[in-house]
Design a protein around this motif. Structure first.
Motif, PDB file in Angstrom:
ATOM      1  N   HIS A  54       1.182  -0.983  -0.107  1.00 29.10           N
ATOM      2  CA  HIS A  54       0.369   0.029   0.061  1.00 29.10           C
ATOM      3  C   HIS A  54       0.556   1.349   0.072  1.00 29.10           C
ATOM      4  O   HIS A  54       0.786   2.074   0.428  1.00 29.10           O
TER       5      HIS A  54
ATOM      6  N   TYR B   3      -8.281   3.539  -0.564  1.00 27.02           N
ATOM      7  CA  TYR B   3      -9.050   2.330  -0.718  1.00 27.02           C
ATOM      8  C   TYR B   3     -10.086   1.576   0.013  1.00 27.02           C
ATOM      9  O   TYR B   3     -11.118   0.822  -0.753  1.00 27.02           O
TER      10      TYR B   3
ATOM     11  N   ARG C 255      -7.882  -8.692  -3.873  1.00 25.39           N
ATOM     12  CA  ARG C 255      -7.091  -8.327  -3.144  1.00 25.39           C
ATOM     13  C   ARG C 255      -7.073  -9.174  -2.093  1.00 25.39           C
ATOM     14  O   ARG C 255      -7.587  -9.778  -0.930  1.00 25.39           O
TER      15      ARG C 255
ATOM     16  N   ILE D 276      -3.771  -1.153   6.388  1.00 33.07           N
ATOM     17  CA  ILE D 276      -4.532  -0.695   6.226  1.00 33.07           C
ATOM     18  C   ILE D 276      -5.393  -1.449   8.268  1.00 33.07           C
ATOM     19  O   ILE D 276      -5.279  -2.496   8.134  1.00 33.07           O
TER      20      ILE D 276
END
Ligand SMILES: [Zn+2]
Length: 1059
Positions: A376, A419, A435, A382
């Motif tokens: 990311h 995101y 993902r 996250i």
């Protein structure tokens, strides 16, 4: 063989001898309260006030100073756990203490306890769970019990047809015939996976053909092979406990009901009076080889998709392919049960430990997808704001995709703008399949600088080779052997997938009483030596040129490796230092600002005047006394501090020991076992016999996949939490598992306890996050997620147990407990807990049946043999005939083992070779580990991951001997096989038997984490003892009961608990 068939002595007509060498009998109540796990028991470790349950998580081996975090900001530390219920102290029931348990040797019939006593007894047996919320006598109200039974059980039909007469014929098993179980012994009921499982929270699992592309940073081949749904789910009928021919909800141990067994158990006074000798059929008791074969037959060769919550995977011994569909592969995480009890009360009642064995770097077969790496960028992974769990399939997206609810703590979090993604009509993100962190159980994140020490990006690790050049090592030829090997081995340093060369740096030190550092800078024509003789203040005399790239400095290094053996060829120095060597390694890594691994090749106990000097404290008189534990306790002080320094620097220590006498293994191995290292031991090393064995270990060790400077955190959904950790780890606080390094063979066993009620609907979720440095110096997070079921029915728990995982837990917890408690106490706890777990099953889950019948849960039917084997292992057996160092070594090794290794160690493979089909690719089926199965004309291979034996029956045919050894008969083989030329490798002969056997052995050695030296033993030779101690179904050579006796004993204990 010495006997045919099993000659039974009714177990209770004897005093101790029937149990073979546990002098005080198992049964007597331990004088002290119990150990660690089994408890959070009072007084187990640091002694809390008597009568108080310990509310906090159990201790972790080393004292826990205040957490000193070297990771900052939003790393893995300094995070607030979601609010947990503080465990209230409760009055302790002195476990095992009060109940009227008869000592094993009691001859008098027991007076049945009163009903109230039963309750108390059951309660008092409940060691497993910390703070009971209510007085124990209320924990198991009879009305509650009455509501429970038979919930999912078919009517009783005690499955085993009587075997005829009490004397079940002389079943002499001179020829192994494992594939043909005796009549009425269809052991393998289908496992009970179906039905109970349901997909992990959220939409149903993807159909075939999902996972087409991956998001940013994803790599690896796209797409998964098509996966038929419900491979393992759903095919089970109904309650599913009972296999064909199996009795009722549990496994009515076929044969256990039979008259052969019934005799002893029904024994009243009359039975006791004159012990009639009865033959019991050894085939009638549950067989590990059969269980392994059945699972292989049922699930072998299949694809195991991880899309079903609480699904029990195939056994570790079964060959299967894993397809990650939202839960971590069982290669990474295995559980003692896949259905947790909803309440602490239930958990306490059954005493089945709730644990997961995590092998974060497990090797996966080539046909399984390697982990995807998610990047990311600067945003980093996250996470949930509250519990800090990482994005995973258990996060539920809501509010049109703008927010997500954490599956672990229920906190609702904003989705960062970068995101954001829309949800489909089922509420699932449309990029679900793209993902890995949304759809897979295991994956990696690239970590940002926040996850690096001092916010500085990590450097590639370094390997430092530290060779003891004292007299013993030089004279044995070891120094020359190592130097020769390193020239080629260093070309094989681990590298990133696809990278041209390794970025791992290398350095060299030699030492005896003083240390020699070498400058091997590529610009030099000759290596330079720098000597440090002040052992008290170790420092590294050179920075530039010590740690180098092998390719760049290749010629200087080879020059050095050529010179070292000659430089010390005439040494007379026999004394060595040890702690300063480790210190030097850590200092070098510190100076280079990198993590790494020390390879120390050491010969003797360090007696030179220097910090960490050790003395011989081996005292066989301590064995079987209260002080025996001190033999296994490492010397504190300096070595403890060294471990901490190593962990702080990410410095793992691999120790190769070549002792000819006692070296205080407990202390010398201590740093290794706190830094994710490995201790290899080659006693009385002889170049010709042990050289190859050692080199294969070294090669495996240098090449293996590994991560450095690791810190692991296990997060759980609300209602339970990780409370204890067992492994080659270091704990500075109660939650962060620190590992200087973690390689593909190291596993951490994590125990869980309730702190609230679990919900059947949401299940029990766990996430293991491992922050580490890759071999190229990249900081990454490896995430493994697993979801389990929860049930208020204990039958679900027993149905979903995994014996191999259970025994891993028990082995580690017992091996740790033996540092603090007498071995006798530890063994008693093991037996008592075994009986308790099985009694609880009998009481709550099995159909009513005659008390004489032993009823075991299907998933735990071979648990007793493993447990008995564990108690007979060197560390726990307490025999003066065993070397203290060997016992300490085994203790340390087991602490870091995964489920595969403990399974094999505690139930070795015994493979008949004399009648193998050389034309077939299939290996001969292993037989039960008992002398019963050996035949005079046979040849057997026995292997347990550490030892490898070729056993030759005295009537081996000349043809067989000729084909394998190229001599006309056994008589032509040298009398001392330890000196014989083919001791470490069989002669290479051009015939099918020889080829097949050699390829079998090669394949075995290839599979195992460690190399094994082949030992050839002839029946009746003295060395046969070494082999026979691995026949775990027999009475132990150094003490310990046979499987049959143990089962009888456990059965009696169960009956005591239930009456
Ligand atoms: Zn959370």
């Amino acid at each position: 063989m010495s006997q045919q068939g099993y000659v039974a002595t009714p177990p209770y007509s004897q005093a101790q001898s029937g149990m073979g060498g546990y002098p005080a009998g198992f049964g007597s109540a331990p004088s002290q309260p119990l150990y660690g796990h089994y408890g959070g028991q009072p007084q187990s470790f640091p002694v809390p006030p008597t009568g108080m349950m310990k509310p906090a998580p159990p201790p972790t081996g080393l004292p826990s100073p205040p957490a000193s975090s070297h990771y900052i900001s939003n790393g893995q530390q300094n995070e607030a756990h979601p609010p947990r219920y503080a465990a209230p102290p409760a009055a302790a029931a002195s476990p095992y203490g009060q109940p009227p348990q008869s000592p094993y040797h009691s001859m008098s019939p027991q007076a049945p306890p009163q009903a109230q006593q039963v309750t108390n007894q059951m309660g008092a047996m409940n060691l497993g769970y910390g703070p009971p919320p209510a007085p124990i006598s209320q924990a198991l109200p009879t009305s509650h019990l009455a509501q429970q039974p038979f919930h999912s059980a078919p009517p009783p039909a005690m499955g085993h047809p009587p075997l005829g007469s009490p004397c079940t014929g002389p079943q002499s098993h001179r020829m192994p015939s494992p594939q043909s179980p005796p009549a009425g012994q269809p052991m393998g009921g289908p496992p009970s996976m179906g039905g109970m499982g349901r997909p992990y929270p959220g939409p149903p699992p993807p159909g075939a053909g999902g996972f087409q592309q991956f998001g940013p940073g994803a790599e690896g081949q796209p797409g998964y092979p098509q996966q038929p749904q419900g491979q393992f789910g759903g095919q089970m009928a109904g309650p599913g406990m009972a296999g064909p021919g199996m009795a009722g909800p549990g496994m009515a141990g076929p044969g256990m009901a039979g008259p052969g067994m019934a005799g002893p158990f029904q024994g009243g006074a009359a039975q006791m009076a004159g012990p009639p000798q009865k033959k019991l059929d050894p085939d009638s008791i549950p067989s590990t080889t059969q269980v392994i074969e059945d699972d292989q037959a049922k699930r072998g060769g299949q694809v195991y998709a991880t899309n079903v919550r609480g699904q029990v995977p195939p056994l570790v011994t079964t060959n299967f392919t894993v397809q990650d569909q939202g839960n971590a592969s069982p290669r990474y995480m295995r559980c003692t049960t896949y259905s947790f009890p909803c309440t602490a009360d239930l958990a306490k009642q059954c005493q089945v430990p709730l644990a997961t064995i995590i092998k974060p770097f497990a090797t996966v077969p080539k046909n399984e997808t390697p982990l995807y790496v998610v990047n990311h960028g600067e945003a980093g992974p996250i996470r949930c704001n509250r519990c800090k769990a990482y994005m995973c399939p258990y996060m539920q997206f809501i509010d049109g995709g703008r927010r997500f609810q954490c599956g672990f703590c229920s906190c609702v979090n904003e989705v960062p703008a970068f995101y954001f993604q829309h949800l489909d009509h089922m509420g699932r993100r449309v990029d679900f399949y793209e993902r890995p962190e949304l759809s897979l159980g295991s994956y990696e994140f690239v970590a940002t600088l926040d996850y690096c020490k001092n916010n500085k990006s990590a450097s590639p690790p370094a390997y430092i080779f530290m060779i003891d050049v004292s007299y013993a090592n030089v004279k044995s030829g070891l120094v020359r052997l190592i130097c020769e090997e390193l020239k080629t081995l260093l070309d094989n340093l681990p590298r990133e997938e696809g990278a041209e060369s390794s970025t791992v740096k290398v350095g060299f030190v030699t030492y005896n009483k003083i240390l020699h550092f070498y400058n091997v800078k590529s610009a030099l024509a000759q290596p330079q030596m720098m000597v440090v003789s002040d052992m008290a203040e170790m420092f590294v005399p050179l920075l530039d040129g010590f740690l180098v790239n092998f390719q760049e400095s290749c010629s200087v290094i080879n020059n050095l490796l050529d010179q070292i053996p000659d430089m010390f060829a005439d040494t007379n120095e026999s004394e060595t230092v040890f702690a300063p060597v480790i210190q030097a390694g850590v200092e070098a890594l510190k100076a280079a600002e990198c993590s790494g691994k020390l390879f120390i090749f050491h010969s003797s106990i360090p007696t030179a005047e220097a910090p960490g000097k050790l003395k011989n404290r081996d005292d066989k008189k301590l064995i079987n006394t209260e002080k025996e534990k001190t033999l296994f306790q490492p010397q504190k002080g300096l070595y403890e501090q060294l471990s901490k320094d190593c962990v702080a620097q990410g410095c793992s220590v691999d120790l190769f020991l070549f002792p000819s006498q006692y070296v205080d293994m407990a202390t010398m191995g201590d740093v290794s076992t706190h830094t994710g290292g490995t201790v290899h031991k080659y006693s009385n090393f002889q170049l010709e016999l042990d050289g190859e064995h050692f080199l294969s270990d070294l090669r495996k060790d240098v090449r293996k996949a590994i991560g450095f400077d690791a810190i692991m955190r296990v997060r759980t959904s609300t209602g339970f939490r990780a409370t204890d950790f067992f492994g080659a780890v270091h704990m500075n606080n109660t939650t962060d598992v620190e590992m200087a390094a973690v390689d593909c063979d190291k596993a951490v066993t994590v125990e869980f306890k309730h702190d609230d009620t679990l919900s059947e609907e949401t299940g029990a979720l766990m996430q293991c996050a491992l922050l580490y440095t890759t071999i190229s110096g990249q900081r990454r997070l490896r995430i493994h997620n697993l979801s389990l079921n929860c049930s208020s029915q204990l039958s679900e728990l027993y149905k979903s147990c995994e014996t191999d995982a259970l025994i891993n837990f028990f082995a580690k917890s017992a091996y740790r407990a033996m540092l603090n408690q007498p071995l006798k106490t530890v063994r008693e706890i093991l037996v008592n807990q075994t009986a308790h777990m099985l009694a609880c099953y009998r009481k709550n889950c099995a159909s009513p049946s005659a008390a004489s019948q032993l009823i075991l849960p299907d998933a735990m039917k071979v648990f007793p043999i493993y447990m008995n084997s564990l108690m007979k292992t060197g560390p726990l057996v307490g025999s003066a005939e065993l070397s203290t160092d060997d016992r300490a070594h085994q203790r340390l090794s087991v602490m870091a083992m995964g489920v595969e290794e403990t399974q094999l160690l505690l139930y070795p493979r015994l493979v008949p070779l004399h009648n193998m089909d050389v034309a077939s690719d299939v290996l001969p089926a292993p037989v039960r580990c008992s002398e019963e199965r050996l035949t005079d004309a046979g040849m057997f291979l026995l292997e347990n991951g550490h030892s490898l034996f070729l056993w030759l029956g005295q009537a081996c045919t000349p043809e067989l001997v000729q084909s394998i050894f190229n001599v006309p008969s056994l008589a032509h083989m040298p009398s001392d096989l330890n000196k014989c030329a083919f001791q470490s490798s069989l002669p290479v002969l051009d015939n099918p038997q020889s080829k097949k056997l050699r390829s079998m052995i090669e394949a075995l050695l290839d599979q195992r984490p460690k190399s094994m030296k082949l030992l050839i033993v002839r029946q009746k030779d003295r060395s046969e003892m070494l082999f026979r101690q691995h026949l775990v179904e027999d009475k132990g050579l150094h003490g310990g009961a046979s499987y049959m006796d143990f089962l009888c004993y456990v059965h009696r204990e169960i009956r005591n608990l239930l009456t």
